[in-house]
Design a protein around this motif. Structure first.
Motif, PDB file in Angstrom:
ATOM      1  N   THR A 383       0.816  -1.216   0.000  1.00 48.74           N
ATOM      2  CA  THR A 383       0.000   0.000   0.000  1.00 48.74           C
ATOM      3  C   THR A 383       0.850   1.267   0.000  1.00 48.74           C
ATOM      4  N   LYS A 384       2.046   1.195   0.580  1.00 47.07           N
ATOM      5  CA  LYS A 384       2.948   2.353   0.561  1.00 47.07           C
ATOM      6  C   LYS A 384       3.397   2.648  -0.877  1.00 47.07           C
ATOM      7  N   VAL A 385       3.672   1.595  -1.616  1.00 43.10           N
ATOM      8  CA  VAL A 385       4.072   1.771  -3.011  1.00 43.10           C
ATOM      9  C   VAL A 385       2.912   2.317  -3.830  1.00 43.10           C
ATOM     10  N   GLU A 386       1.719   1.803  -3.572  1.00 43.16           N
ATOM     11  CA  GLU A 386       0.521   2.300  -4.272  1.00 43.16           C
ATOM     12  C   GLU A 386       0.348   3.796  -4.025  1.00 43.16           C
ATOM     13  N   LEU A 387       0.484   4.217  -2.781  1.00 46.27           N
ATOM     14  CA  LEU A 387       0.373   5.631  -2.421  1.00 46.27           C
ATOM     15  C   LEU A 387       1.458   6.439  -3.115  1.00 46.27           C
ATOM     16  N   PHE A 388       2.677   5.938  -3.067  1.00 48.18           N
ATOM     17  CA  PHE A 388       3.807   6.652  -3.654  1.00 48.18           C
ATOM     18  C   PHE A 388       3.657   6.785  -5.164  1.00 48.18           C
ATOM     19  N   GLU A 389       3.232   5.710  -5.831  1.00 45.34           N
ATOM     20  CA  GLU A 389       3.121   5.734  -7.290  1.00 45.34           C
ATOM     21  C   GLU A 389       2.124   6.781  -7.753  1.00 45.34           C
ATOM     22  N   GLN A 390       0.942   6.790  -7.153  1.00 41.67           N
ATOM     23  CA  GLN A 390      -0.071   7.775  -7.541  1.00 41.67           C
ATOM     24  C   GLN A 390       0.424   9.193  -7.281  1.00 41.67           C
ATOM     25  N   PHE A 391       1.113   9.371  -6.174  1.00 40.45           N
ATOM     26  CA  PHE A 391       1.586  10.695  -5.781  1.00 40.45           C
ATOM     27  C   PHE A 391       2.696  11.186  -6.713  1.00 40.45           C
ATOM     28  N   VAL A 392       3.691  10.341  -6.968  1.00 38.71           N
ATOM     29  CA  VAL A 392       4.870  10.799  -7.699  1.00 38.71           C
ATOM     30  C   VAL A 392       4.540  11.108  -9.158  1.00 38.71           C
ATOM     31  N   LYS A 393       3.552  10.420  -9.736  1.00 39.93           N
ATOM     32  CA  LYS A 393       3.180  10.721 -11.118  1.00 39.93           C
ATOM     33  C   LYS A 393       2.562  12.116 -11.225  1.00 39.93           C
ATOM     34  N   VAL A 394       1.761  12.482 -10.247  1.00 38.98           N
ATOM     35  CA  VAL A 394       1.192  13.832 -10.224  1.00 38.98           C
ATOM     36  C   VAL A 394       2.303  14.858 -10.060  1.00 38.98           C
ATOM     37  N   LYS A 395       3.225  14.587  -9.146  1.00 40.75           N
ATOM     38  CA  LYS A 395       4.315  15.529  -8.897  1.00 40.75           C
ATOM     39  C   LYS A 395       5.252  15.647 -10.102  1.00 40.75           C
ATOM     40  N   ALA A 396       5.429  14.562 -10.824  1.00 46.93           N
ATOM     41  CA  ALA A 396       6.266  14.618 -12.027  1.00 46.93           C
ATOM     42  C   ALA A 396       5.642  15.548 -13.066  1.00 46.93           C
ATOM     43  N   GLU A 397       4.325  15.481 -13.206  1.00 41.19           N
ATOM     44  CA  GLU A 397       3.624  16.373 -14.143  1.00 41.19           C
ATOM     45  C   GLU A 397       3.809  17.830 -13.708  1.00 41.19           C
ATOM     46  N   GLU A 398       3.651  18.086 -12.426  1.00 45.73           N
ATOM     47  CA  GLU A 398       3.823  19.449 -11.909  1.00 45.73           C
ATOM     48  C   GLU A 398       5.265  19.919 -12.097  1.00 45.73           C
ATOM     49  N   TRP A 399       6.205  19.002 -11.888  1.00 41.04           N
ATOM     50  CA  TRP A 399       7.616  19.356 -12.021  1.00 41.04           C
ATOM     51  C   TRP A 399       7.942  19.741 -13.461  1.00 41.04           C
ATOM     52  N   ILE A 400       7.382  19.033 -14.397  1.00 37.52           N
ATOM     53  CA  ILE A 400       7.633  19.330 -15.812  1.00 37.52           C
ATOM     54  C   ILE A 400       7.101  20.718 -16.170  1.00 37.52           C
ATOM     55  N   GLU A 401       5.972  21.082 -15.587  1.00 44.16           N
ATOM     56  CA  GLU A 401       5.451  22.445 -15.806  1.00 44.16           C
ATOM     57  C   GLU A 401       6.409  23.479 -15.225  1.00 44.16           C
ATOM     58  N   TYR A 402       6.930  23.202 -14.020  1.00 41.75           N
ATOM     59  CA  TYR A 402       7.912  24.097 -13.401  1.00 41.75           C
ATOM     60  C   TYR A 402       9.172  24.170 -14.259  1.00 41.75           C
ATOM     61  N   GLN A 403       9.612  23.000 -14.734  1.00 48.20           N
ATOM     62  CA  GLN A 403      10.795  22.911 -15.575  1.00 48.20           C
ATOM     63  C   GLN A 403      10.625  23.751 -16.841  1.00 48.20           C
ATOM     64  N   ASP A 404       9.460  23.647 -17.466  1.00 51.65           N
ATOM     65  CA  ASP A 404       9.173  24.423 -18.677  1.00 51.65           C
ATOM     66  C   ASP A 404       9.248  25.927 -18.404  1.00 51.65           C
ATOM     67  N   SER A 405       8.735  26.337 -17.247  1.00 51.73           N
ATOM     68  CA  SER A 405       8.746  27.768 -16.915  1.00 51.73           C
ATOM     69  C   SER A 405      10.165  28.287 -16.729  1.00 51.73           C
ATOM     70  N   VAL A 406      11.054  27.422 -16.190  1.00 49.18           N
ATOM     71  CA  VAL A 406      12.460  27.805 -16.014  1.00 49.18           C
ATOM     72  C   VAL A 406      13.155  27.889 -17.373  1.00 49.18           C
ATOM     73  N   VAL A 407      12.942  26.879 -18.192  1.00 49.20           N
ATOM     74  CA  VAL A 407      13.640  26.784 -19.476  1.00 49.20           C
ATOM     75  C   VAL A 407      13.205  27.897 -20.431  1.00 49.20           C
ATOM     76  N   ARG A 408      11.963  28.330 -20.320  1.00 52.95           N
ATOM     77  CA  ARG A 408      11.466  29.401 -21.200  1.00 52.95           C
ATOM     78  C   ARG A 408      12.246  30.696 -21.029  1.00 52.95           C
ATOM     79  N   GLN A 409      12.849  30.873 -19.867  1.00 49.93           N
ATOM     80  CA  GLN A 409      13.594  32.101 -19.593  1.00 49.93           C
ATOM     81  C   GLN A 409      15.009  32.070 -20.182  1.00 49.93           C
ATOM     82  N   ILE A 410      15.409  30.926 -20.737  1.00 47.29           N
ATOM     83  CA  ILE A 410      16.774  30.754 -21.242  1.00 47.29           C
ATOM     84  C   ILE A 410      16.774  30.856 -22.763  1.00 47.29           C
ATOM     85  N   ASN A 411      17.707  31.599 -23.305  1.00 47.41           N
ATOM     86  CA  ASN A 411      17.781  31.781 -24.757  1.00 47.41           C
ATOM     87  C   ASN A 411      18.721  30.781 -25.431  1.00 47.41           C
TER      88      ASN A 411
END
Length: 466
Positions: A383-411
């Motif tokens: 059950t710990k893995v089940e909790l972690f898997e659902q959580f980390v996939k959401v956070k990975a999506e959020e992280w990619i959005e954050y990553q995109d916002s950082v990279v957009r500022q770089i030329n």
């Protein structure tokens, strides 16, 4: 035979699934050689509705290939416009999805549970043929179809072999092979070369060998590849190609020759690094073989993609720690992609995993069988893995959005790429630290709080360093 038929395939096959599209290409060529004048229609948005007059009056066959969730979406969106006299499920689609689709989509009338074009030909002419007839690799000759059909794809798909000599028990290829008592089949190199030459003479130079395992452990296969490469080199063909193989088939001499012939990118199925999980999967590789293959490809400057499966019904926190540590320490996320790191095992019928899949607990979603969903909705035993898997996939999506916002500022393009890689590794560092706390974390709220605290600290260190 002088009959003319229309073959209709979903647009998602051409855009998302080069494997399925390659089968359509060879299938069309086979039908033509057997007297069936087949016109291939790629059904994009509203195609079937708009072109119904064009398709009326002839024999229309809708061919559905293995395309997972995209296939279901396509059927739901455009199924009402289908004016097919016969709808055929082909190959893996018939085996994996057949009963469900034929029950819920009434216009589906037949299935060919293999890649035998002879079985398909018999169905077209309403012969009483068995659903399965053993595929024969000799059917795969240069299809001689209109090259206009290939303009929608970035690389020309070529099949030089079918099946796999290995028996990884989670794999669709192995599962279907066991079911039909098939072995590994390889085309003659002369036939493959003739096909590549014809495409190059028509102006195409980029190829994708869609074999399940282009380089196998079979000596005849390797001899075939050597002779094919030497012919490409001696004739001066200027081509590039992509292929898939296992890590234990990579050796310096063969891959140097492959590169000289045009090899530019390799997909390697690593799947997992835990010895226990690899034993479950009957993968027959280990960490050293993985590192050896990666080192050889790096030394030869051949690009690579790695696939991983971190979650299956028996995954534990310790397995996750081992894999994330390995990916981080050897800087492998650049070859996997952040989303690719956190893939689930897809469970299909007839696999031989060392646990009974029928006893697993599933979440039924919208009536779609679990193996048809990209998320594959079985519950993980821990059950710990089940909790972690659902959580980390959401956070990975959020992280990619954050990553995109950082990279957009770089030329600077190079700096953009380096920053993405740094941020991917930073995310894995956060995940590693989070996994070390999973034994005391009891809820999603605690998990979220811990993640956000670690993230804040790590981003500050990273930002200060930058």
């Amino acid at each position: 035979m002088t009959d003319s038929i229309n073959i209709i395939i979903p647009d998602s096959i051409t855009s998302n699934n080069i494997y399925s599209f390659s089968e359509v290409i060879y299938m069309t060529g086979y039908l033509k050689k057997n007297g069936v004048m087949s016109n291939l229609h790629i059904a994009d948005t509203n195609y079937l509705k708009v072109n119904s007059p064009v398709l009326s009056g002839g024999k229309n066959i809708l061919v559905l290939m293995w395309d997972g969730e995209e296939l279901i979406r396509w059927l739901d969106a455009y199924g009402k416009y289908i004016a097919a006299d016969m709808t055929i499920l082909f190959g893996l689609t018939a085996q994996i999805y057949g009963k469900f689709l034929k029950a819920d989509y009434k216009y589906i009338t037949g299935s060919v549970m293999s890649y035998s074009y002879l079985a398909l030909l018999n169905m077209i002419y309403d012969k009483n043929a068995a659903e399965y007839q053993k595929p024969d690799i000799s059917e795969l000759e240069y299809p001689e179809i209109s090259l206009e059909l290939l303009k929608s794809i970035p690389m020309i798909p070529v099949i030089s072999s079918r099946g796999c000599m290995n028996n990884c028990n989670f794999c669709a290829v192995s599962s279907i092979g066991r079911l039909h008592h098939e072995g590994y089949q390889s085309r003659k190199w002369e036939s493959v070369y003739k096909e590549i030459l014809a495409y190059t003479q028509a102006g195409y130079s980029r190829f994708y060998f869609v074999d399940s395992c282009f380089v196998s452990l079979d000596s005849k296969n390797r001899e075939n590849i050597v002779r094919l490469c030497k012919k490409i080199i001696s004739d001066g063909l200027k081509i590039s190609f992509y292929m898939e193989t296992r890590v234990d088939t990579v050796d310096i001499e063969l891959f140097r020759l492959l590169k000289m012939a045009g090899l530019r990118r390799v997909l390697l199925g690593v799947e997992n690094i835990s010895s226990q999980v690899l034993k479950y999967y009957n993968k027959k590789i280990d960490k050293n073989k993985v590192l050896n293959a990666i080192t050889i490809l790096k030394d030869l400057e051949i690009n690579m993609d790695l696939t991983m499966i971190l979650f299956d019904p028996m995954t534990t926190i310790d397995y996750l720690k081992e894999n994330i540590t390995f990916i981080s320490e050897y800087d492998l996320v650049r070859y996997i992609g952040l989303k690719g790191v956190f893939r689930r095992l897809i469970i299909i019928p007839d696999n031989t995993l060392p646990y009974d899949c029928s006893t697993l607990e599933f979440d039924k979603k919208a009536g779609i069988p679990d193996w048809m969903s990209k998320t594959v909705c079985y519950h993980i035993k821990d059950t710990k893995v089940e909790l972690f898997e659902q959580f980390v996939k959401v956070k990975a999506e959020e992280w990619i959005e954050y990553q995109d916002s950082v990279v957009r500022q770089i030329n600077n393009i190079r700096q953009k790429k380096e920053t993405r890689q740094e941020l991917d590794n930073l995310f894995l560092q956060i995940v590693r630290e989070l996994l070390s706390e999973m034994n005391v974390i009891q809820s999603k709220q605690e998990l979220d709080e811990k993640f956000e605290w670690i993230k804040k600290e790590r981003i500050k260190v990273w930002s200060d360093r930058k």
